[in-house]
Enzyme design. Structure first.
Site, PDB file in Angstrom:
ATOM      1  N   HIS A   1       2.233   2.007  -3.450  1.00  0.00           N
ATOM      2  CA  HIS A   1       1.231   2.575  -4.350  1.00  0.00           C
ATOM      3  C   HIS A   1       1.287   4.107  -4.380  1.00  0.00           C
ATOM      4  O   HIS A   1       0.816   4.721  -5.332  1.00  0.00           O
ATOM      5  CB  HIS A   1      -0.173   2.175  -3.899  1.00  0.00           C
ATOM      6  CG  HIS A   1      -0.720   0.937  -4.560  1.00  0.00           C
ATOM      7  ND1 HIS A   1      -0.620   0.696  -5.909  1.00  0.00           N
ATOM      8  CD2 HIS A   1      -1.403  -0.122  -4.051  1.00  0.00           C
ATOM      9  CE1 HIS A   1      -1.216  -0.457  -6.200  1.00  0.00           C
ATOM     10  NE2 HIS A   1      -1.701  -0.975  -5.085  1.00  0.00           N
TER      11      HIS A   1
ATOM     12  N   GLU B   1      -1.093  -2.357 -10.270  1.00  0.00           N
ATOM     13  CA  GLU B   1      -1.052  -3.535  -9.402  1.00  0.00           C
ATOM     14  C   GLU B   1       0.119  -4.462  -9.712  1.00  0.00           C
ATOM     15  O   GLU B   1       0.820  -4.919  -8.820  1.00  0.00           O
ATOM     16  CB  GLU B   1      -2.382  -4.287  -9.437  1.00  0.00           C
ATOM     17  CG  GLU B   1      -3.562  -3.499  -8.852  1.00  0.00           C
ATOM     18  CD  GLU B   1      -3.342  -2.991  -7.432  1.00  0.00           C
ATOM     19  OE1 GLU B   1      -2.405  -3.464  -6.751  1.00  0.00           O
ATOM     20  OE2 GLU B   1      -4.110  -2.104  -6.991  1.00  0.00           O
TER      21      GLU B   1
ATOM     22  N   GLU C   1       0.834  -1.207   0.000  1.00  0.00           N
ATOM     23  CA  GLU C   1       0.000   0.000   0.000  1.00  0.00           C
ATOM     24  C   GLU C   1       0.869   1.258   0.000  1.00  0.00           C
ATOM     25  O   GLU C   1       0.571   2.239  -0.666  1.00  0.00           O
ATOM     26  CB  GLU C   1      -0.966   0.016   1.189  1.00  0.00           C
ATOM     27  CG  GLU C   1      -1.866  -1.221   1.316  1.00  0.00           C
ATOM     28  CD  GLU C   1      -2.534  -1.664   0.029  1.00  0.00           C
ATOM     29  OE1 GLU C   1      -2.830  -0.804  -0.819  1.00  0.00           O
ATOM     30  OE2 GLU C   1      -2.754  -2.888  -0.149  1.00  0.00           O
TER      31      GLU C   1
HETATM   32  N1  TRP Z   1      -6.036  -1.499  -4.616  1.00  0.00           N
HETATM   33  C1  TRP Z   1      -6.045  -2.386  -3.501  1.00  0.00           C
HETATM   34  C2  TRP Z   1      -4.659  -2.984  -3.413  1.00  0.00           C
HETATM   35  O1  TRP Z   1      -4.231  -3.684  -4.258  1.00  0.00           O
HETATM   36  C3  TRP Z   1      -6.996  -3.503  -3.546  1.00  0.00           C
HETATM   37  C4  TRP Z   1      -8.431  -3.238  -3.740  1.00  0.00           C
HETATM   38  C5  TRP Z   1      -9.111  -3.104  -4.888  1.00  0.00           C
HETATM   39  C6  TRP Z   1      -9.410  -3.262  -2.767  1.00  0.00           C
HETATM   40  N2  TRP Z   1     -10.440  -3.066  -4.677  1.00  0.00           N
HETATM   41  C7  TRP Z   1     -10.660  -3.165  -3.385  1.00  0.00           C
HETATM   42  C8  TRP Z   1      -9.346  -3.381  -1.397  1.00  0.00           C
HETATM   43  C9  TRP Z   1     -11.835  -3.229  -2.670  1.00  0.00           C
HETATM   44  C10 TRP Z   1     -10.522  -3.421  -0.704  1.00  0.00           C
HETATM   45  C11 TRP Z   1     -11.750  -3.365  -1.320  1.00  0.00           C
HETATM   46  O2  TRP Z   1      -3.941  -2.729  -2.523  1.00  0.00           O
HETATM   47 ZN    ZN Z   2      -2.441  -2.874  -4.929  1.00  0.00          ZN
END
Ligand code: TRP
Ligand code: ZN
Length: 853
Positions: free
Chosen positions: A300, A319, A297
């Site tokens: 990101h 991702e 995280e």
């Molecule tokens: N972007 C988040 C990650 O990869 C993951 C994610 C996408 C997410 N959709 C979500 C987390 C919905 C919780 C609920 O770190």
């Molecule tokens: Zn992610």
């Protein structure tokens, strides 16, 4: 009957309007929250209608420049008449019922706290908006709520104002995020927490305030998450030169969460599973998981937030790259070999299955009905492999130059996967045109390798053929980095390099080779492909002993056991007696006794390939014989190696490292399967354990071997941990894994346990998700009872939490490798789901794809 339109990558159009600034005001109330959104809108293309996204919203009012606006509403859109206006302010007021929101998307309540989840398309459950990642706006957020119940009011960016409203007992806080961001990165949290505070001083000497918010009473379990955050921040500076950009970084841990965690700008929201840990309640694997998700995280912030995705088809842009970065982080601060092994297992056991099933898609999908269905092992983990291949093609220096070029060109933008590859190519000078096919071709490429050795002219030749077939279509040849080591008969390395495989068939020639070498192929899984090569037992044993790469040694050991298991499947099919080649047993003995081998690696070697790993190795599986043969081989190896396992077990039991614990528990797991009674060992380890790794290791050994002490220990564990939900999840998982004909009755009874709840995704996944994914023998029981049970649960979850339901359907739609009778039973259940009157988009997409197969 659900009728839904897919969206296609080829139809992408840049936005007609954009929003540059948004002012959000939340008046929080459990059943009637009022959201006022004032957006500064700019027209980019000619139009007289502004089309906004919305989902399950109750609309209160719409104003343009302060005057009542004309609009139409549909189920999913608000269409506002804008006339000739090119710049205007738009006020939208919506009313929300967070308490009733069980989908955990948009604004919802988790154990008394308000929180949001907006990725991918959850912001449209909060207000009508241009809910697409290529609309970047600056956010200002005011949150107001009762002060005693919700002392903390959080949102993205910096706190700019706060105040009390003494007459109502309420208070407010204002936040401003200086970085324009897409709506999916918006977050809000309101609640009462314990807070762990710390600071990080960046490489340019800025002091960043760090906060981890946890439920009251859990402060002592936040240290590891905080330490992981600081480690991540330092690592990103050291390896990638990337510095944090705000003055504050917050992590909030919540109980009710659909996934692992979410990278909202400056305000990450985490599943408690990836925050809370202490030695007594969390295993070494949990600690490792926390470190890697906290890192993910955090990383990101640059790969995802500063540079974001143009559209959701580009999801792997952030991702795949961020998984690659978190894997590198874990490998730099821990064991590179063990981290690589775990990544390889995810690919081979899960991603290959997805790629040969009905949900097969390229890492950049071309068509999507429900975006939540594309947060997949393909987009994430195969996506990371694609980045890793680029890294091996351009090298670390080239890759870092590529990253710098990427940020120079695209900081603050919403871009595509092509933009990333172009930056890598420009900066490194490597042509990546053919490589780009990895983004558009689904399916697992198959490499068929053969060798020829010519003793007369000391020439060794390796011929590599590649073939990609996905969804019935043959793909074009890919650029595949193929890592190869050649060993001589004494085990010396005579060649070690990465070959560029680019054609359908290619021969590599090596001269001055004195005797026939032993090849280590596709080392460290240098590309996400299937390898076919006629390995002999002696070849694999040689690799196990001498390959330079530890991962290659592990890989050889997996192949060796797998071969032994498949041979016994044949024996069973031919009604002959099962047996194991003594050379295999000797190879294992040699490894168990080798004091120089890394213990964590040995633990991996001693972990016999899972059923899913084995099923992936064949086209059609003879399930009953495979279960039988696998059990036989494990028991045989364990029994033959009993003395060695026991000796190592005793030696390791006094050592205090995660590697020693891993190996010790692997030994115990095998010892439990021998005919000797090791209940004494198991019980002693359980009772004397000072950490969860050892306690759970003992319990697992007992459950897996169905030891005498199993029920007593399970009961003790329950008494000890009944008030700690995350630990009860481990207990649920253990019971769901028991290969016993009454397991479904037991699971059904456990759904009434005090600690269980159908509205909490962690509970549901631990018990029912784990049953469907990992208890292969019982889930796939020939009478279809496993399929029926899962379907019953999915029918229920379809209404309350479709996102989680759709994740759990995986084992039911991947029926391709099973016998016709089982396939028919699985499809029968899918047909039942298909006919549900209120089938969610999430399940609709998967069920229909599966039934079209
Ligand atoms: N972007 C988040 C990650 O990869 C993951 C994610 C996408 C997410 N959709 C979500 C987390 C919905 C919780 C609920 O770190
Ligand atoms: Zn992610």
């Amino acid at each position: 009957m659900t009728q839904l339109q897919a969206k296609h990558l080829k139809d992408y159009q840049s936005p007609v309007f954009t929003i540059t600034d948004i002012d959000l005001d939340f008046i929080l109330d459990a059943e009637n929250t009022k959201v006022t959104a004032i957006s500064q809108v700019k027209r980019l293309k000619s139009s007289t209608k502004l089309v906004l996204d919305g989902d399950k919203l109750s609309l209160h009012s719409v104003l343009i420049d302060g005057k009542v606006a004309k609009y139409q509403q549909t189920d999913t859109q608000l269409i506002v008449e804008t006339g000739e206006l090119t710049d205007f302010s738009l006020t939208v007021v919506t009313l929300l019922d967070p308490e009733a929101n069980s989908s955990l998307e948009g604004l919802y309540m988790s154990d008394g706290a308000y929180c949001t989840q907006c990725e991918a398309e959850g912001f449209r459950r909060i207000t009508y908006f241009l809910d697409r990642p290529d609309v970047l706006a600056k956010y200002q957020v005011r949150v107001e709520a009762d002060k005693t119940t919700f002392p903390f009011l959080l949102s993205n960016g910096n706190k700019v104002d706060q105040g009390d409203m003494p007459r109502s007992g309420r208070h407010f806080v204002k936040w401003q995020d200086p970085f324009p961001k897409p709506s999916y990165l918006f977050a809000l949290v309101a609640g009462d927490f314990d807070v762990l505070d710390d600071t990080f001083v960046t490489k340019s000497n800025r002091s960043v305030s760090l906060q981890v918010f946890v439920d009251k009473g859990n402060l002592h379990k936040a240290d590891h998450a905080m330490a992981s955050l600081k480690k991540s921040m330092k690592w990103d500076e050291d390896r990638f030169g990337l510095e944090y950009d705000l003055d504050i970084y917050m992590i909030v841990a919540v109980d009710f969460f659909n996934m692992g965690a979410m990278e909202n700008k400056g305000l990450n929201v985490f599943n408690t599973k990836y925050v809370l840990a202490d030695k007594a309640s969390a295993t070494d694997d949990d600690y490792h998981g926390i470190e890697s998700v906290v890192g993910h995280e955090y990383f990101h912030n640059w790969t995802g937030n500063r540079v974001t995705c143009r559209d959701w088809f580009q999801l792997s842009l952030k991702e795949g790259l961020t998984v690659f970065r978190d894997q590198e982080f874990s490998s730099d601060v821990g064991s590179r070999a063990v981290n690589r092994i775990n990544a390889i297992k995810v690919l081979k056991n899960q991603q290959f299955a997805e790629d040969s099933g009905p949900m097969a898609h390229p890492i950049r999908p071309e068509s999507v009905i429900e975006m939540n269905n594309f947060y997949t092992v393909t987009v994430y983990d195969k996506g990371a492999e694609v980045i890793r291949m680029m890294h091996s093609i351009v090298g670390e220096a080239g890759f870092q130059a590529g990253m710098r070029c990427y940020f120079e060109r695209h900081d603050g933008q919403a871009v595509t996967c092509d933009d990333f590859v172009d930056a890598m190519s420009s900066a490194s000078g490597k042509d990546l045109t053919q490589f780009k096919r990895w983004y558009s071709q689904a399916g697992t490429p198959e490499l068929t390798v053969s060798e020829q050795f010519n003793a007369q002219d000391n020439r060794y030749e390796l011929t590599v053929k590649q073939q990609v077939i996905a969804q019935g279509k043959r793909g074009a040849p890919l650029h595949i980095p193929f890592s190869l080591e050649l060993l001589d008969a004494e085990g010396n390395s005579i060649y070690n390099n990465i070959l560029d495989v680019t054609q359908s068939e290619q021969t590599f020639s090596f001269s001055d080779v004195q005797s026939k070498p032993i090849a280590s192929l596709l080392q460290d899984f240098s590309a996400p492909v299937k390898l076919s090569f006629e390995f002999t037992t002696d070849h694999l044993i040689h690799l196990m002993r001498f390959a330079t790469s530890e991962v290659a040694r592990w890989e050889a050991s997996v192949q060796l056991v797998s071969h032994a298991i498949w041979k016994n499947v044949e024996h069973l099919q031919n009604n002959s007696t099962m047996r194991v080649d003594p050379r295999v047993v000797d190879a294992f003995k040699g490894m168990i006794l080798n004091p120089e081998l890394d213990k964590a690696l040995l633990a991996e070697v001693l972990t016999i390939p899972s059923m899913s790993a084995l099923i992936e190795q064949v086209d059609i599986v003879d399930l009953d014989n495979l279960l039988h043969a696998r059990a036989f081989v494990i028991e045989h190896v364990a029994t033959e190696c009993e003395d060695e396992l026991l000796a190592r077990y005793r030696e390791l039991s006094s050592q205090d490292s995660s590697a020693a614990r891993a190996m010790k528990n692997a030994c115990l797991g095998l010892l439990a399967l021998t005919s000797d009674d090791v209940d004494g060992l198991i019980e002693a380890q359980y009772q004397q354990a000072t950490n969860m790794t050892d306690a759970l290791g003992a319990l697992k050994a007992a459950v897996n071997a169905k030891s005498q002490c199993m029920q007593t220990l399970l009961a003790q564990f329950e008494t000890r941990w009944q008030d700690t939900p995350l630990v009860m999840d481990k207990w649920f998982t253990l019971q769901a894994s028991i290969n016993d004909d009454n397991v479904i009755d037991n699971i059904t009874a456990l759904t009434n346990h005090n600690s269980f709840s159908f509205t909490n995704p962690n509970r549901v996944r631990s018990l029912i998700g784990m049953f469907a994914a990992n208890n292969i023998a019982q889930f796939h029981k020939a009478d279809g009872s496993g399929y029926q049970y899962l379907t019953k649960i999915l029918v229920k979850m379809n209404e309350t939490n479709p996102q989680v339901a759709a994740r759990m359907i995986t084992s039911l739609i991947q029926f391709g490798k099973f016998d016709p009778a089982r396939q028919a039973l699985m499809k029968q259940q899918l047909v039942k789901l298909q006919s549900l009157p209120n089938l969610s988009k999430d399940l609709f997409e998967k069920v229909n794809k599966a039934l079209e197969m």
